[in-house]
Motif scaffolding. Structure first.
Motif, PDB file in Angstrom:
ATOM      1  N   ASN A 175       0.847  -1.196   0.000  1.00 60.26           N
ATOM      2  CA  ASN A 175       0.000   0.000   0.000  1.00 60.26           C
ATOM      3  C   ASN A 175       0.883   1.247   0.000  1.00 60.26           C
ATOM      4  N   LEU A 176       0.989   1.875  -1.175  1.00 62.25           N
ATOM      5  CA  LEU A 176       1.829   3.060  -1.346  1.00 62.25           C
ATOM      6  C   LEU A 176       1.011   4.347  -1.381  1.00 62.25           C
ATOM      7  N   CYS A 177      -0.258   4.296  -1.074  1.00 54.98           N
ATOM      8  CA  CYS A 177      -1.110   5.492  -1.175  1.00 54.98           C
ATOM      9  C   CYS A 177      -0.576   6.610  -0.290  1.00 54.98           C
ATOM     10  N   VAL A 178      -0.416   7.781  -0.879  1.00 59.06           N
ATOM     11  CA  VAL A 178       0.099   8.945  -0.172  1.00 59.06           C
ATOM     12  C   VAL A 178      -0.999   9.601   0.650  1.00 59.06           C
ATOM     13  N   ASP A 179      -2.184   9.712   0.084  1.00 54.87           N
ATOM     14  CA  ASP A 179      -3.318  10.287   0.799  1.00 54.87           C
ATOM     15  C   ASP A 179      -3.727   9.341   1.922  1.00 54.87           C
ATOM     16  N   ARG A 180      -3.879   9.880   3.132  1.00 55.83           N
ATOM     17  CA  ARG A 180      -4.142   9.022   4.283  1.00 55.83           C
ATOM     18  C   ARG A 180      -5.521   8.364   4.209  1.00 55.83           C
ATOM     19  N   TYR A 181      -6.501   9.048   3.627  1.00 57.26           N
ATOM     20  CA  TYR A 181      -7.823   8.433   3.487  1.00 57.26           C
ATOM     21  C   TYR A 181      -7.759   7.255   2.526  1.00 57.26           C
ATOM     22  N   ARG A 182      -7.167   7.454   1.352  1.00 55.28           N
ATOM     23  CA  ARG A 182      -7.095   6.362   0.387  1.00 55.28           C
ATOM     24  C   ARG A 182      -6.266   5.200   0.934  1.00 55.28           C
ATOM     25  N   PHE A 183      -5.207   5.523   1.694  1.00 59.52           N
ATOM     26  CA  PHE A 183      -4.428   4.468   2.337  1.00 59.52           C
ATOM     27  C   PHE A 183      -5.315   3.630   3.262  1.00 59.52           C
ATOM     28  N   THR A 184      -6.158   4.303   4.060  1.00 59.74           N
ATOM     29  CA  THR A 184      -6.990   3.602   5.038  1.00 59.74           C
ATOM     30  C   THR A 184      -8.062   2.771   4.353  1.00 59.74           C
ATOM     31  N   VAL A 185      -8.629   3.293   3.278  1.00 55.21           N
ATOM     32  CA  VAL A 185      -9.577   2.498   2.480  1.00 55.21           C
ATOM     33  C   VAL A 185      -8.877   1.242   1.966  1.00 55.21           C
ATOM     34  N   GLY A 186      -7.665   1.407   1.449  1.00 56.61           N
ATOM     35  CA  GLY A 186      -6.919   0.263   0.933  1.00 56.61           C
ATOM     36  C   GLY A 186      -6.573  -0.743   2.013  1.00 56.61           C
ATOM     37  N   PHE A 187      -6.226  -0.253   3.188  1.00 56.81           N
ATOM     38  CA  PHE A 187      -5.884  -1.134   4.310  1.00 56.81           C
ATOM     39  C   PHE A 187      -7.098  -1.971   4.717  1.00 56.81           C
ATOM     40  N   ALA A 188      -8.248  -1.319   4.828  1.00 51.30           N
ATOM     41  CA  ALA A 188      -9.468  -2.027   5.207  1.00 51.30           C
ATOM     42  C   ALA A 188      -9.892  -3.012   4.119  1.00 51.30           C
ATOM     43  N   ALA A 189      -9.823  -2.583   2.857  1.00 50.28           N
ATOM     44  CA  ALA A 189     -10.229  -3.458   1.754  1.00 50.28           C
ATOM     45  C   ALA A 189      -9.334  -4.689   1.669  1.00 50.28           C
ATOM     46  N   ALA A 190      -8.047  -4.524   1.957  1.00 48.74           N
ATOM     47  CA  ALA A 190      -7.137  -5.669   1.953  1.00 48.74           C
ATOM     48  C   ALA A 190      -7.531  -6.677   3.030  1.00 48.74           C
ATOM     49  N   LEU A 191      -7.910  -6.174   4.204  1.00 52.95           N
ATOM     50  CA  LEU A 191      -8.368  -7.067   5.263  1.00 52.95           C
ATOM     51  C   LEU A 191      -9.646  -7.798   4.854  1.00 52.95           C
ATOM     52  N   VAL A 192     -10.560  -7.088   4.192  1.00 48.52           N
ATOM     53  CA  VAL A 192     -11.780  -7.718   3.704  1.00 48.52           C
ATOM     54  C   VAL A 192     -11.448  -8.858   2.741  1.00 48.52           C
ATOM     55  N   ARG A 193     -10.427  -8.649   1.904  1.00 52.04           N
ATOM     56  CA  ARG A 193     -10.021  -9.668   0.927  1.00 52.04           C
ATOM     57  C   ARG A 193      -9.024 -10.676   1.504  1.00 52.04           C
ATOM     58  N   GLU A 194      -8.773 -10.582   2.815  1.00 46.34           N
ATOM     59  CA  GLU A 194      -7.816 -11.467   3.501  1.00 46.34           C
ATOM     60  C   GLU A 194      -6.424 -11.371   2.882  1.00 46.34           C
ATOM     61  N   GLN A 195      -6.026 -10.150   2.547  1.00 48.92           N
ATOM     62  CA  GLN A 195      -4.696  -9.878   2.027  1.00 48.92           C
ATOM     63  C   GLN A 195      -3.861  -9.186   3.096  1.00 48.92           C
ATOM     64  N   ILE A 196      -2.566  -9.471   3.118  1.00 48.16           N
ATOM     65  CA  ILE A 196      -1.649  -8.865   4.081  1.00 48.16           C
ATOM     66  C   ILE A 196      -1.047  -7.613   3.458  1.00 48.16           C
TER      67      ILE A 196
END
Length: 444
Positions: A52-73
């Motif tokens: 997760n290289l997202c610079v914007d903190r909101y987009r980073f957090t969306v990506g972090f949560a979505a990865a957990l939903v998809r069971e990705q590390i």
């Protein structure tokens, strides 16, 4: 009866209409965030790991949560330079890069650009995840060598964040605004900004300002009460900045020891208490203190220290793992201690002992020094060097000031003046950056 595995929700805001993020385009609600998470998760490729290289903190957090939903590390590198990212791609199978800026494809590794129009899914539920699931792998900053991976379970992140909030007296500040000057790919940034907001009903700013004027402008634009999450390097520039500073509820600092005089200046300028967080990459957050009141640290809930031979270990439910600490620690019981410097910082010259941390503190306390660092070159245990940003001082003036503060055995030879020290986004000087600094000085 089958026991259900322990799980924790991704966020704990009271209402879906609560504000989660303050953005340049306006506030973003929990409802919008949950819809964006569901939409991004549906677009993610099948993979085991995501960088997760997202610079914007909101987009980073969306990506972090979505990865957990998809069971990705989620892999959180300490640098977005090409070589470390290429190495990361080689070390982890089934990996892709999530980004929100111009990004050059590395080899054949897949990438996913954060969509401009996600198509948020209304009514998406608050996801919960098993406590023992590996949520992220964080990498050390490289200040003492090559980055080292440190896995974090979802449960360890949650427990550490909740305990730290109680120590910082912000656990009951639902609705408060967080502004952070540190990157979210670092353990301090994800724990003390992103996770703190998620687990305590707070709102964070999507940007990461660095310049004093930008920090003050974004603080002023957010509703009170405000919390500033920062580093000693940024505090120094803020304390020196002219003009009134926006009122804050408190300041939190980490990543390097904070000098007492700087803590006093920061509290006076902001008219607010300042707390320090102490932690390490292996364990996570360990302790906190009110710097102007005491040099003693108090462990956060569910963390305790024990002496084992020559090492002090940190362990407990809020720890990612039980691990020995790389600092010289004077224990005053299992929950209280005083830091005496890093083990790797100790120097012995002409039979006299000191630490690089102490010498750096004395150097940077000199009037006219904007930044500075002592170095003990490898293979040379008899001579220290120092690199200093001090445009208003001569070498004679600086050495005279140092003689009044430290033993002559530790006076730097050579003393090198530079325009700027190559600190990273956390205000740290990595080993590679210091090696390059030394090489440049030799080639002059």
């Amino acid at each position: 009866m089958t026991m259900q595995p322990l799980s924790y929700p991704f966020l704990r805001h009271a209402n879906r209409s609560d504000i989660l993020v303050h953005d340049a385009e306006g506030p973003i609600s929990v409802e919008r965030f949950l819809g964006d998470v569901a939409a991004l998760a549906a677009r993610m490729p099948d993979a085991r790991h995501v960088v997760n290289l997202c610079v914007d903190r909101y987009r980073f957090t969306v990506g972090f949560a979505a990865a957990l939903v998809r069971e990705q590390i989620t892999l959180l590198p300490s640098s977005d330079a090409e070589a470390p990212l290429e190495q990361l791609a080689r070390n982890y199978e089934s990996v892709y890069f999530l980004h929100d800026t111009d990004f050059v494809l590395i080899g054949r590794v897949p990438t996913l650009s954060f969509p401009r129009n996600l198509g948020s899914v209304p009514g998406s539920p608050v996801p919960s995840f098993p406590a023992d699931r590996t949520a992220a792998i964080l990498f050390t900053s490289g200040s003492t060598g090559d980055p080292v991976p440190n896995p974090r379970s979802w449960g360890a992140l949650v427990r550490s964040t909740r305990a730290a909030a109680r120590a910082l007296d912000v656990a009951e500040l639902a609705g408060a605004s967080l502004l952070g000057t540190v990157p979210h790919q670092h353990s301090y940034g994800i724990e003390s900004i992103v996770m703190l907001a998620l687990q305590h009903g707070l709102a964070f700013h999507g940007a990461r300002p660095l310049l004093p004027a930008d920090i003050m402008a974004q603080l002023a634009a957010m509703p009170a009460p405000r919390i500033l999450i920062t580093t000693p390097v940024h505090l120094r520039s803020l304390a020196a900045h002219e003009g009134a500073l926006p009122p804050v509820h408190c300041i939190v600092s980490a990543t390097a020891p904070l000098a007492l005089d700087l803590a006093q200046q920061a509290e006076a300028r902001f008219a607010a208490p300042l707390y320090e967080i102490y932690g390490c990459s292996e364990v996570g957050q360990i302790a906190a203190r009110r710097t102007v009141e005491t040099e003693e640290w108090s462990c956060i809930d569910d963390i305790a220290l024990t002496q084992r031979d020559d090492d002090v270990w940190a362990a407990g439910p809020a720890a990612a793992v039980a691990a020995p600490l790389n600092d010289i620690i004077e224990l005053n019981g299992p929950k209280r201690f005083v830091l005496r410097g890093r083990k790797s910082d100790m120097v012995n010259i002409a039979g006299k002992r000191s630490s690089l941390a102490y010498l750096n503190y004395r150097l940077n306390a000199i009037d006219g020094v904007e930044d500075g660092v002592f170095l003990l070159p490898e293979g040379n245990g008899k001579r220290l060097s120092a690199y200093v940003v001090a445009p208003r001082l001569t070498a004679r003036q600086l050495l005279a000031a140092l003689r009044r503060e430290i033993d002559p055995a530790f006076l730097p030879r050579p003393l090198v003046f530079v325009d700027v020290l190559p600190r990273n986004a956390l205000g740290k000087l990595t080993r590679r950056a210091l090696e390059h600094l030394v090489l440049e000085a030799v080639e002059r």
